[in-house]
Scaffold this motif. Sequence first.
Motif, PDB file in Angstrom:
ATOM      1  N   LYS A 105      -3.155  -5.702   4.210  1.00 50.17           N
ATOM      2  CA  LYS A 105      -2.085  -5.864   3.927  1.00 50.17           C
ATOM      3  C   LYS A 105      -1.157  -4.626   3.228  1.00 50.17           C
ATOM      4  O   LYS A 105      -0.217  -4.569   3.015  1.00 50.17           O
ATOM      5  CB  LYS A 105      -1.566  -7.074   2.809  1.00 50.17           C
ATOM      6  N   ASP A 133       0.379   0.493   5.499  1.00 54.26           N
ATOM      7  CA  ASP A 133       1.438   0.797   6.148  1.00 54.26           C
ATOM      8  C   ASP A 133       1.336   2.469   6.299  1.00 54.26           C
ATOM      9  O   ASP A 133       2.279   2.916   7.245  1.00 54.26           O
ATOM     10  CB  ASP A 133       2.698   0.709   5.198  1.00 54.26           C
ATOM     11  N   HIS A 134       0.452   3.092   5.873  1.00 54.14           N
ATOM     12  CA  HIS A 134       0.491   4.646   6.233  1.00 54.14           C
ATOM     13  C   HIS A 134      -0.524   4.738   7.325  1.00 54.14           C
ATOM     14  O   HIS A 134      -0.657   5.835   7.978  1.00 54.14           O
ATOM     15  CB  HIS A 134      -0.243   5.275   4.890  1.00 54.14           C
ATOM     16  N   GLN A 153      -0.620   4.699  11.383  1.00 57.24           N
ATOM     17  CA  GLN A 153      -0.041   4.407  12.705  1.00 57.24           C
ATOM     18  C   GLN A 153      -0.625   4.262  13.889  1.00 57.24           C
ATOM     19  O   GLN A 153      -1.873   4.996  14.031  1.00 57.24           O
ATOM     20  CB  GLN A 153       0.935   5.507  12.899  1.00 57.24           C
TER      21      GLN A 153
END
Length: 227
Positions: A106, A109-110, A112
């Motif tokens: 979760k 987000d960092h 890619q």
Amino acid sequence: MEKYERLMAKVVAGSADILPWLNEHHKLLWARSKFSADIKCDYINNNLVECWNAWIKQLKDQPLDSLADAIRIKTMVFFEKKRKIPLVLTGAILPAVIHQLNATSKGLDHLQVTKGNPQEAEVTVMYKGEEIRRHVVYLDMQECTYREWQVNGKPCPHALAVITTERQPDMENYVNGYYSVKKLQAAYARVIPSITDKQQWPAVDKGFKVFHQWLRKRKDLRDKERI
């Protein structure tokens, strides 16, 4: 491994004597980057020793035969409790491991993800819009160039970033069998045998006399404490 070599180069630059000293006195694999992928463990600590010390803390001052028998009883009871756990578990992999991976997935987000095919992807670590580092994840081989997945058998954050791009992924498919319910059953399958009290043990001529240990004074009981 590249990160380890880069950091060690800085250490050696500060003192060239360090590397020969480490090679002579610390030949064991103390760096996680060099751990074998066959072991599926990445711990570097002495927690097991401290847990054992706490487990037998109240038994340490007993005579040797009583100490051994007390440890046998504790182990016998412990194994019996552990054998009951798999009976209520569902799924192939231990739920605690799945919960850990779901929680870790979760906060990615960092990272890619760029896929070239369904089983392979590039994962780029981003910071303020800039690329910091890039790793390659191979789902079918359960490998990542970060190497954490191979060492501990659980998907690393880079692998989780790729796995979570799938629709309703089954996390159990990406965890090594070391964390399976069957392995837990096998670990505690052995039954510790029951024995009578020592008054009923067979008489054996040891060839020497075993005396009782000297009783300690009350103030010396602090010796049980871990130093």
